[in-house]
Design a protein around this motif. Sequence first.
Motif, PDB file in Angstrom:
ATOM      1  N   ASP A 369      27.630 -21.756  -7.041  1.00 47.71           N
ATOM      2  CA  ASP A 369      26.650 -20.908  -7.689  1.00 47.71           C
ATOM      3  C   ASP A 369      27.391 -19.939  -8.588  1.00 47.71           C
ATOM      4  O   ASP A 369      28.245 -19.184  -8.133  1.00 47.71           O
ATOM      5  CB  ASP A 369      25.842 -20.159  -6.620  1.00 47.71           C
ATOM      6  N   LEU A 370      27.062 -19.988  -9.878  1.00 46.75           N
ATOM      7  CA  LEU A 370      27.843 -19.228 -10.863  1.00 46.75           C
ATOM      8  C   LEU A 370      27.856 -17.737 -10.578  1.00 46.75           C
ATOM      9  O   LEU A 370      28.839 -17.061 -10.819  1.00 46.75           O
ATOM     10  CB  LEU A 370      27.284 -19.462 -12.254  1.00 46.75           C
ATOM     11  N   GLY A 371      26.734 -17.220 -10.057  1.00 49.64           N
ATOM     12  CA  GLY A 371      26.649 -15.793  -9.810  1.00 49.64           C
ATOM     13  C   GLY A 371      27.746 -15.303  -8.877  1.00 49.64           C
ATOM     14  O   GLY A 371      28.400 -14.293  -9.129  1.00 49.64           O
ATOM     15  N   GLY A 372      27.955 -16.053  -7.779  1.00 48.82           N
ATOM     16  CA  GLY A 372      28.934 -15.621  -6.796  1.00 48.82           C
ATOM     17  C   GLY A 372      30.364 -15.896  -7.203  1.00 48.82           C
ATOM     18  O   GLY A 372      31.285 -15.199  -6.763  1.00 48.82           O
ATOM     19  N   VAL A 373      30.552 -16.913  -8.040  1.00 48.36           N
ATOM     20  CA  VAL A 373      31.906 -17.342  -8.366  1.00 48.36           C
ATOM     21  C   VAL A 373      32.709 -16.222  -9.009  1.00 48.36           C
ATOM     22  O   VAL A 373      33.857 -15.957  -8.652  1.00 48.36           O
ATOM     23  CB  VAL A 373      31.861 -18.584  -9.288  1.00 48.36           C
ATOM     24  N   MET A 374      32.059 -15.522  -9.935  1.00 42.57           N
ATOM     25  CA  MET A 374      32.766 -14.475 -10.678  1.00 42.57           C
ATOM     26  C   MET A 374      33.305 -13.400  -9.726  1.00 42.57           C
ATOM     27  O   MET A 374      34.444 -12.967  -9.861  1.00 42.57           O
ATOM     28  CB  MET A 374      31.773 -13.862 -11.683  1.00 42.57           C
ATOM     29  N   ALA A 375      32.478 -13.024  -8.772  1.00 41.00           N
ATOM     30  CA  ALA A 375      32.915 -12.008  -7.811  1.00 41.00           C
ATOM     31  C   ALA A 375      34.099 -12.515  -6.995  1.00 41.00           C
ATOM     32  O   ALA A 375      35.062 -11.781  -6.749  1.00 41.00           O
ATOM     33  CB  ALA A 375      31.752 -11.643  -6.890  1.00 41.00           C
ATOM     34  N   GLU A 376      34.041 -13.790  -6.609  1.00 44.61           N
ATOM     35  CA  GLU A 376      35.131 -14.335  -5.809  1.00 44.61           C
ATOM     36  C   GLU A 376      36.427 -14.399  -6.603  1.00 44.61           C
ATOM     37  O   GLU A 376      37.510 -14.170  -6.065  1.00 44.61           O
ATOM     38  CB  GLU A 376      34.765 -15.744  -5.317  1.00 44.61           C
ATOM     39  N   ILE A 377      36.299 -14.717  -7.888  1.00 47.63           N
ATOM     40  CA  ILE A 377      37.506 -14.808  -8.716  1.00 47.63           C
ATOM     41  C   ILE A 377      38.192 -13.456  -8.789  1.00 47.63           C
ATOM     42  O   ILE A 377      39.405 -13.347  -8.579  1.00 47.63           O
ATOM     43  CB  ILE A 377      37.152 -15.289 -10.138  1.00 47.63           C
ATOM     44  N   THR A 378      37.400 -12.413  -9.065  1.00 41.63           N
ATOM     45  CA  THR A 378      38.016 -11.098  -9.214  1.00 41.63           C
ATOM     46  C   THR A 378      38.611 -10.614  -7.891  1.00 41.63           C
ATOM     47  O   THR A 378      39.501  -9.767  -7.887  1.00 41.63           O
ATOM     48  CB  THR A 378      36.997 -10.061  -9.730  1.00 41.63           C
ATOM     49  N   ALA A 379      38.110 -11.165  -6.773  1.00 45.08           N
ATOM     50  CA  ALA A 379      38.634 -10.738  -5.482  1.00 45.08           C
ATOM     51  C   ALA A 379      39.928 -11.474  -5.111  1.00 45.08           C
ATOM     52  O   ALA A 379      40.586 -11.122  -4.145  1.00 45.08           O
ATOM     53  CB  ALA A 379      37.580 -10.962  -4.398  1.00 45.08           C
ATOM     54  N   ARG A 380      40.286 -12.513  -5.854  1.00 44.47           N
ATOM     55  CA  ARG A 380      41.485 -13.291  -5.508  1.00 44.47           C
ATOM     56  C   ARG A 380      42.749 -12.446  -5.635  1.00 44.47           C
ATOM     57  O   ARG A 380      42.943 -11.797  -6.663  1.00 44.47           O
ATOM     58  CB  ARG A 380      41.619 -14.486  -6.468  1.00 44.47           C
ATOM     59  N   PRO A 381      43.590 -12.455  -4.639  1.00 46.15           N
ATOM     60  CA  PRO A 381      44.863 -11.744  -4.796  1.00 46.15           C
ATOM     61  C   PRO A 381      45.744 -12.472  -5.806  1.00 46.15           C
ATOM     62  O   PRO A 381      45.751 -13.705  -5.835  1.00 46.15           O
ATOM     63  CB  PRO A 381      45.466 -11.795  -3.388  1.00 46.15           C
ATOM     64  N   GLY A 382      46.432 -11.704  -6.631  1.00 45.97           N
ATOM     65  CA  GLY A 382      47.322 -12.314  -7.608  1.00 45.97           C
ATOM     66  C   GLY A 382      46.753 -12.327  -9.004  1.00 45.97           C
ATOM     67  O   GLY A 382      47.471 -12.476  -9.986  1.00 45.97           O
ATOM     68  N   LEU A 383      45.415 -12.173  -9.102  1.00 44.41           N
ATOM     69  CA  LEU A 383      44.797 -12.175 -10.422  1.00 44.41           C
ATOM     70  C   LEU A 383      45.283 -10.973 -11.220  1.00 44.41           C
ATOM     71  O   LEU A 383      45.588 -11.062 -12.405  1.00 44.41           O
ATOM     72  CB  LEU A 383      43.272 -12.132 -10.283  1.00 44.41           C
ATOM     73  N   ILE A 384      45.332  -9.826 -10.522  1.00 40.31           N
ATOM     74  CA  ILE A 384      45.823  -8.611 -11.162  1.00 40.31           C
ATOM     75  C   ILE A 384      47.193  -8.315 -10.590  1.00 40.31           C
ATOM     76  O   ILE A 384      47.338  -8.088  -9.388  1.00 40.31           O
ATOM     77  CB  ILE A 384      44.870  -7.446 -10.909  1.00 40.31           C
ATOM     78  N   ALA A 385      48.199  -8.389 -11.431  1.00 45.25           N
ATOM     79  CA  ALA A 385      49.558  -8.225 -10.937  1.00 45.25           C
ATOM     80  C   ALA A 385      50.015  -6.786 -11.056  1.00 45.25           C
ATOM     81  O   ALA A 385      50.761  -6.282 -10.239  1.00 45.25           O
ATOM     82  CB  ALA A 385      50.508  -9.136 -11.706  1.00 45.25           C
TER      83      ALA A 385
END
Lengths: 487, 296
Positions: A369-385
């Motif tokens: 579901d596209l709505g939830g995906v974005m939130a999960e991506i930003t929560a991934r460790p490593g995305l922001i170094a």
Amino acid sequence: MTPVVHGGLPAHLVDFVGALRRAGIAVGPGESVDAAAVVAELDLLQREQVREGLAAAMLRRSGQRAVFDALFDLWFPLGQGAALGEVALPYAEDGSVDVEALRDLLAGLLRDGDTAAMAELARAIVDGLGAVGRGQGQGGQGQGQGGGGGDRGQGGGGRPSTWSAYQALNAVRPETLLARVLADLRGGADADWDSPFAEEVSRRQVRDRISSFRRMVTDEARRRGAEIRGREAAARTGVPKQGDRVDFLTANSEQLADLRRRVAPLARHLASRLAARRRRARRGPIDLRRTLRRSMSTGGVPMRPAFRRPRPGRPELVLFCDVSGSVAGFSHFTMMLVQALREQFSRIRIFCFVDGCVEVTDLFGPNADLGGVMAEITARPGLIAFDGHSDYGSALGRFREGWPDVVGPRTSLLLLGDARTNYRDPNLTVLGELADQARHVHWLNPEPQAQWGTGDSAARSYGQVVPMHECRTAAQLAGVVSGLLPV
Amino acid sequence: MRRVSTEPVSQKTLFDSVDDVMTRLTDVGYLPSTAVATTVFLADRLGKPLLVEGPAGVGKTELARAVADATGSGLVRLQCYEGIDEARALYEWNHAKQLLRITASQGESWDDTRDDVFSEEFLLPRPLLTAIRRTDPTVLLVDETDKADVEVEGLLLEVLGDFQVTVPEWGTITANQRPFTLLTSNATRELSEALKRRCLFLHLDFPDPDLERRIVLTRVPQLPEALAEELVRIVGVLRGIQLRKAPSVSETIDWGRTLLALGLDTLDDDTVRSTLGVVLKHQADAQKAVAELRLN
């Protein structure tokens, strides 16, 4: 009042064609001739038939219909002035519109879903409540009038300066009727729904009706406004944009839904483009069946051997998407494209980055579901170094280090982002290496080309290493896809 | 060689008015909207092919069948697919039979053999040629045009523009009456501008609730009217949800048939839950609908 074009119906038709062209619908002379033939065949008093007939002759794709309808209403209006039907506004004793009675009336229509009556009520509401710039409150009941409004059938103390759908809707507030209509539908305020499902279905249905009523009022206000301001002016401002010309960054939710429908087939095109090999680049083994079949015409002597067609390649796709704040509007589109591509390619790897880089292929499962995906991506460790500001150079570097074997000779690499790297090192070497290794590399940039290379944008430098395409609307995406080699 | 017919393409119109289209299509069980009736009437009057585009299952192919039924015409159907070519769409010489004929004709002069080998007997007409050569009223249906390759579109241009076909051994064959031509497309690919320009364009979308209810009742006459209305209402709501494949008219009809076969005459939650698979073909869609409509 709308000026009458001299030259009768043909001239009026040509005028209409001109308006369609200005709105971005390519109507050629051939279509104009067809349209004239259509008008000659049809009964001009049947407005809906004329509308459908002209649409059949002039339009070539379905996305143009909304624009066409809006312009048709301006050039072939339902009538002049109020053009009221049987549904009349209730008036209170002091001559003003009785809003409560009106809301009762509307609630009844919404409950029954009587579209024809709703359209008539919309016209009446604009006439009674939408006038801006003439005496309000009295609703135009029998005031003395100057020569100006003499042609109006009813009401009209002086000519209003414009008609406002906003003002009319604000008085009626149809969306606040939802709860009441629902209560009516379930048979009284005390009754209960049979199940949550029954309630939900009714709720959505009524909500749809309310929004279609709002649309009717808006359309009507535009029609009345066109009589005052002239239809050319109304056509310039009030007509919606065609879906594929809407900017990704400024699209509203309705347009986004439309975009999603457009992006899916584009992804399929993109997939087949990237899969295709250059024609006749390689000749396969002999195709015995076709060779024998061909030899029939030469008496069984195989003069022209037929070769088996090369099998379509199975392309690998690697997506590298910027999800930082500066492209927040674009990333919604990115996600739509990624999701659509995910369904087309069996071998796809998806990476997202800000200043770090993470693989998110697993998030785009078939049921995502596209709505939830974005939130999960930003929560991934490593995305922001580091600090959460986009840094293309560092992200590319991390991608190269972390996943060195992802890009190979059969890979197509697609980069999505605005190339604004906050004045940091763009790391062109790594991108160059990637471009050398991959089969195709393409960069889709959501910024207008004029802004590339301005400020902290490294688009020009990146653009020298890999082909970069401006991609702000679905039309531009379609252009990019159809321009991609190999055909 | 054959004589080349030079008669102009004559056209007897099939319908008198838009209302005539309405009533006659309704009589054969196809309920047209104003848009459909108007464009069918115009396509017939102007002698232009009609390009029908729209989602799967809204009755594009069915429309051709209905027009054929309503006018008593024969339906010739060309089903397009990836890789279809002239030999499948237009005509083909029966090579094997020609070879047999040549081997059997010992001692005949060359001219005789040649004229004979390229005669009617050895031609395998394919749908396009069949439609053009028919003398009875004909409806030509080119189905799923978007599946065919671009080369076939070029072929269609020639055929649909002038309704004539050139067979090199015979000369040009012109239709002695224009078939009513209907092309359908699911818009998986943009058709070329040139082809679109030769056609009238009809975007066939989901019908409005009232029309859909009547369609369902025509197709499934035994269905109670209240149930049909409820079906259409729920399907309408389902179309409002973002699904991968929105349910079409054919799905509504299927649903009606299913309920009838199961002997159910009310649509309660359990029924909807257990029969939702008839309307929503993707598992993900069904899950989403269940969640959004609070079915669990």
